[in-house]
Scaffold this active site. Structure first.
Site, PDB file in Angstrom:
ATOM      1  N   GLU A  47      36.070 -58.124  25.926  1.00  0.00           N
ATOM      2  CA  GLU A  47      35.932 -58.609  24.486  1.00  0.00           C
ATOM      3  C   GLU A  47      34.069 -58.364  24.284  1.00  0.00           C
ATOM      4  OE1 GLU A  47      36.077 -62.732  23.834  1.00  0.00           O
ATOM      5  OE2 GLU A  47      36.610 -62.314  21.839  1.00  0.00           O
ATOM      6  N   ASN A 110      36.508 -58.903  15.118  1.00  0.00           N
ATOM      7  CA  ASN A 110      36.167 -58.813  16.637  1.00  0.00           C
ATOM      8  C   ASN A 110      37.432 -58.032  17.127  1.00  0.00           C
ATOM      9  OD1 ASN A 110      36.437 -59.373  19.196  1.00  0.00           O
ATOM     10  ND2 ASN A 110      36.228 -61.669  19.242  1.00  0.00           N
ATOM     11  N   LYS A 127      41.247 -58.936  16.281  1.00  0.00           N
ATOM     12  CA  LYS A 127      41.657 -60.569  16.729  1.00  0.00           C
ATOM     13  C   LYS A 127      42.153 -61.386  15.789  1.00  0.00           C
ATOM     14  CE  LYS A 127      39.410 -63.950  19.453  1.00  0.00           C
ATOM     15  NZ  LYS A 127      38.273 -64.324  20.631  1.00  0.00           N
ATOM     16  N   GLU A 146      33.101 -67.981  16.158  1.00  0.00           N
ATOM     17  CA  GLU A 146      33.709 -66.863  15.656  1.00  0.00           C
ATOM     18  C   GLU A 146      34.360 -67.020  14.490  1.00  0.00           C
ATOM     19  OE1 GLU A 146      36.331 -64.456  18.553  1.00  0.00           O
ATOM     20  OE2 GLU A 146      35.762 -66.169  20.159  1.00  0.00           O
ATOM     21  N   CYS A 172      41.133 -62.182  24.004  1.00  0.00           N
ATOM     22  CA  CYS A 172      40.597 -63.443  24.671  1.00  0.00           C
ATOM     23  C   CYS A 172      41.679 -64.581  24.106  1.00  0.00           C
ATOM     24  CB  CYS A 172      39.224 -63.675  24.072  1.00  0.00           C
ATOM     25  SG  CYS A 172      38.458 -65.042  24.887  1.00  0.00           S
ATOM     26  N   ASN A 197      35.723 -63.441  26.775  1.00  0.00           N
ATOM     27  CA  ASN A 197      34.404 -64.026  27.004  1.00  0.00           C
ATOM     28  C   ASN A 197      34.700 -65.908  27.146  1.00  0.00           C
ATOM     29  OD1 ASN A 197      31.569 -62.431  26.361  1.00  0.00           O
ATOM     30  ND2 ASN A 197      33.371 -61.352  25.540  1.00  0.00           N
TER      31      ASN A 197
END
Ligand code: CDT
Length: 311
Positions: A47, A110, A127, A146, A172, A197
């Protein structure tokens, strides 16, 4: 019969805030060279692979935020990855921060892509389960912003026929949600590739690194078994400007067993021959969804988010 994809799970070690994309791409090209020597057909990167994990940094200036995003893919800096894919006849999976103009508006996601052996982007995922928060939180030992920097992905959970199989993606935090994998499983997915991550510690509790490592593997191994699919989970690991990210990059079989795993927190490649036909038994027996799913009892899953307690 066997349908083998030789997968390279290409863990990246830390990327410092000051490190530029050219130097990261150099590291990725070295991993691709190494993978080529080992006969890899598909290499999986983490990611947000091109930069440090920037959502840990609180920023107010949108121009500064935008320095972490790619507004083209391939970009000048990432073009060598696409050329290496063609040169080596090797597909790749890459996570990055995507800035895009759609209907006259700017959007930021993302994002992850699958690129085939000819260097063409064949799949894109944005994402959906964004973790963290959107404002500076003084109670946390470090930030996870995020929700500030990305919109929720708008492409859904899809699969693609590529490399002789049915491939899916998530990113993730998505791996912690069984709904992610069931949406992919219901489309016959045979290999889910994902990057992560994941901080070694929890910014809101003293959860142990061991427990966090366990949850990472628990989620991916359970998902692999319950959907009878390969799962390739690839970390960005190591110490980024004082912030530890876990390793644990793993290739997991449709039985939920780890068949290859990284043991460092640096740039590291592990390789496994993944036979997609190994998915068949589970899909035809205990997880034959058509025969065994009971959707008349699953309504809450799509009609409710929070918990409804009994009277
Ligand atoms: N990048 C990312 O999604 N990280 C989150 C951290 C949340 S801590 C539970 C993850 O799920 O690993």
């Amino acid at each position: 019969m066997s349908r083998i994809i030789t997968v390279g799970a290409a863990q990246l070690g830390a990327i410092q805030r000051a490190e530029d994309r050219l130097s990261v791409v150099e590291r990725m090209l070295a991993l691709m060279e190494n993978a080529h020597r080992k006969g890899v057909n598909l290499i999986v990167f983490p990611e947000l692979a091109l930069t440090t994990f920037f959502p840990r940094w609180y920023m107010e200036d949108q121009d500064e935020v935008d320095t972490w995003f790619e507004s083209a893919m391939p970009s000048n800096e990432t073009q060598p990855l696409f050329e290496a894919a063609k040169r080596h006849g090797m597909g790749f999976h890459l996570g990055y921060a995507e800035k895009i103009q759609e209907n006259g508006e700017t959007h930021r996601y993302n994002t992850a892509i699958i690129v085939d052996k000819a260097g063409n982007i064949v799949g894109k995922y944005r994402k959906i389960h964004l973790p963290g928060h959107d404002e500076f939180d003084p109670k946390r030992t470090f930030q996870h912003l995020e929700k500030r920097y990305f919109e929720i992905g708008n492409l859904g959970f899809n699969v693609w026929r590529s490399m002789g199989g049915i491939l899916g993606m998530c990113i993730c935090n998505d791996r912690r949600w069984p709904e992610t994998f069931r949406c992919l499983g219901l489309q016959g997915v045979e290999m889910v590739v994902l990057g992560y991550n994941t901080p070694t510690t929890n910014s809101q509790s003293n959860e142990s690194p061991h427990l966090r490592w366990f949850h990472n593997l628990l989620s991916m191994q359970a998902a692999a078994y319950q959907n009878s699919t390969w799962v390739v989970g690839v970390a960005k690991a190591g110490n980024e400007d004082g912030n530890e990210l876990m390793g644990g990059t793993s290739i997991i079989s449709p039985n939920g067993e780890i068949v290859a795993q990284c043991h460092t927190t640096g740039d590291e490649l592990v390789v496994a021959d993944c036979d997609l036909d190994d998915c068949n038994f589970g899909k035809q027996t205990v997880f034959d969804f058509k025969r065994h799913r009971r959707i008349e009892h699953y309504g809450r899953i799509t009609s409710q988010t929070g918990v409804t307690l009994p009277e």
